[in-house]
Design a protein around this motif. Sequence first.
Motif, short mmCIF file in Angstrom:
data_model
loop_
_atom_site.label_atom_id
_atom_site.label_comp_id
_atom_site.label_asym_id
_atom_site.label_seq_id
_atom_site.Cartn_x
_atom_site.Cartn_y
_atom_site.Cartn_z
N VAL A 101 1.05 -1.18 0.12
CA VAL A 101 -0.02 -0.09 -0.08
C VAL A 101 0.76 1.24 0.04
N ASP A 102 1.71 1.34 0.62
CA ASP A 102 2.72 2.54 1.02
C ASP A 102 3.48 2.56 -0.25
N LEU A 103 3.97 1.47 -1.02
CA LEU A 103 4.77 1.45 -2.12
C LEU A 103 3.96 2.07 -3.19
N ALA A 104 2.83 1.68 -3.45
CA ALA A 104 1.66 1.91 -4.52
C ALA A 104 1.61 3.29 -4.46
N THR A 105 1.03 3.90 -3.12
CA THR A 105 1.19 5.28 -2.96
C THR A 105 2.05 6.19 -3.36
N GLU A 106 3.23 5.96 -3.04
CA GLU A 106 4.26 6.61 -3.33
C GLU A 106 4.56 6.83 -4.66
N THR A 146 10.11 3.85 -11.72
CA THR A 146 9.87 4.76 -10.62
C THR A 146 10.16 3.84 -9.40
N LEU A 147 10.01 2.82 -9.37
CA LEU A 147 10.15 1.83 -8.33
C LEU A 147 11.95 1.58 -8.21
N GLU A 148 12.31 1.80 -9.21
CA GLU A 148 13.91 1.85 -9.28
C GLU A 148 14.48 3.20 -8.57
N GLN A 149 13.77 4.07 -9.23
CA GLN A 149 14.08 5.54 -8.30
C GLN A 149 14.06 5.45 -6.78
N MET A 150 12.65 4.70 -6.56
CA MET A 150 12.73 4.71 -4.92
C MET A 150 13.73 3.69 -4.42
N GLN A 151 14.15 2.82 -5.03
CA GLN A 151 15.31 2.03 -4.38
C GLN A 151 16.45 2.74 -4.30
N TYR A 152 16.89 3.65 -5.26
CA TYR A 152 17.79 4.55 -5.39
C TYR A 152 18.06 5.57 -4.25
N ASP A 153 16.80 6.26 -4.09
CA ASP A 153 16.88 7.31 -3.27
C ASP A 153 16.64 7.04 -1.65
N GLY A 154 16.46 5.63 -1.49
CA GLY A 154 16.35 5.08 -0.03
C GLY A 154 14.86 4.94 0.43
N THR A 155 13.65 5.39 -0.39
CA THR A 155 12.61 5.43 -0.01
C THR A 155 11.76 4.23 0.24
N MET A 156 12.32 3.10 -0.70
CA MET A 156 11.75 1.70 -0.59
C MET A 156 12.28 1.09 0.60
N GLY A 157 13.60 1.19 1.05
CA GLY A 157 14.43 0.72 2.07
C GLY A 157 13.74 1.35 3.41
N ARG A 158 13.40 2.52 3.55
CA ARG A 158 12.67 3.01 4.54
C ARG A 158 11.34 2.44 4.81
N ILE A 159 10.58 2.25 3.87
CA ILE A 159 9.25 1.37 3.91
C ILE A 159 9.44 0.18 4.41
N LEU A 160 10.24 -0.60 3.68
CA LEU A 160 10.40 -2.14 4.26
C LEU A 160 11.10 -2.01 5.66
N GLU A 161 11.89 -1.35 6.06
CA GLU A 161 12.29 -1.35 7.37
C GLU A 161 11.08 -1.04 8.38
N LYS A 162 10.45 0.00 8.23
CA LYS A 162 9.08 0.35 8.79
C LYS A 162 8.29 -0.95 9.22
N TYR A 163 8.30 -1.85 8.47
CA TYR A 163 7.46 -3.21 8.63
C TYR A 163 8.43 -4.29 9.11
N GLY A 164 9.50 -4.09 9.36
CA GLY A 164 10.48 -4.99 10.05
C GLY A 164 10.97 -6.06 8.93
N ILE A 165 10.90 -5.62 7.81
CA ILE A 165 11.70 -6.35 6.83
C ILE A 165 13.03 -6.03 6.47
#
Length: 283
Positions: free
Chosen positions: A76-81, A252-271
Motif C-alpha cells: 500500500v505504501d509503495l503503490a501510493t508513493e 519509478t520503483l527503481e528510483q525509490m530504491q535508489y533514493d532510499g524510499t523503498m528501504g525506509r518503507i521495508l524497515e518500517k514493517y520489519g523487513i
Amino acid sequence: MFGFAKNTFLRSFKSCLHAVRRCVLPVMLVLAAGLCGCAGQNNALPANAPTVTIGIDPFEPYCYMDGNGQYAGIDVDLATEAFTRLGYNVEFQEINWPDKDDLLQDGTVDCVWACFSMNGREDLYQWSGPYMSSRQVVAVRADSNIHELADLAGKRIGVQATTKAEGLFLGKIPSDLPAGQVSSYATTGDMFAALRKGYVDAICGHEALIAGWIGTETMAYRLLDESPLQTELGVAFAKGTHAELSLALTQTLEQMQYDGTMGRILEKYGIDAQKAMGGDENA
C-alpha cells in the motif's frame, strides 16, 4: 605560433569542460533523486489527476486494514508513493484473488499489487518490477542445534497449510531441502505454539510473518541465515495493456530504491531491506 597557442587553448578548454561534466553530472543525479523524493512526499495532486485502481488481497504486512479502517502495509505504501510520483491518485479494491485475471481483463482493476510472485508467470501478465524479493525463512528455538538447512534432515518441520512453505517441504515445489516429518497448521500462531512446546523442531513460513512473531520474543527464537525459497515480486497488469504505465512504474520503483524510499518503507514493517532488495547474494 599563434596556431599552436590556439590549439593548446582549445585542448585545455575541452579538458576543463570534461572535468566540469564529471563533477556536475553526479550532482544533477542526486538533485533529481531528491526532487523525486520531495514529489513523493507531497501528495497534493491536481483535482483532475487520473486514478489508478489497484486490486489487493489482504496479507499482513503487505496489505491490511489498520485500526482506523484504512488500508496499510508495504505494498500500500509503495503503490501510493510510486503512483503519486507518476501523477496518479490511487484507489485500493479488495478482490477475490482467484478472480484477478477476469478483473484485470474487464478493467475492474488496472493492476494487482499484493505480494504477487513473478516466478513462473513472466509471460502471463504485463509486469512492473521486480521491486523486491519475498523470502521463506526457517525459525528454530534459540537453544536449537539446527544452524543451517542441511541440519533439518530427519527433523520435524511445522508449516502453515496451503502456503509455499508447505509446498516446499511436501515436495510440491522442487527444492534440495532434506526430507523430514512435516506437520501443517492453520495459523502462524499454531506453528509457534508447536515449536514452543517441542512438537516440532523448526517452522518455515513467509519472512514477514515469521519475523513479526519473533520480534515479540527475540530471546526465544532465531532465524536461519539461509532461505529455502526466494521469489521476485511484481505488479501485474493485463497482458498486452498499460505498456507505457508499467514501464514508467518500473522506473519509478527503481528510483525509490535508489533514493532510499523503498528501504525506509521495508524497515518500517520489519523487513530486512538489503535482503529484500537483492543486496544479499546468500539470501
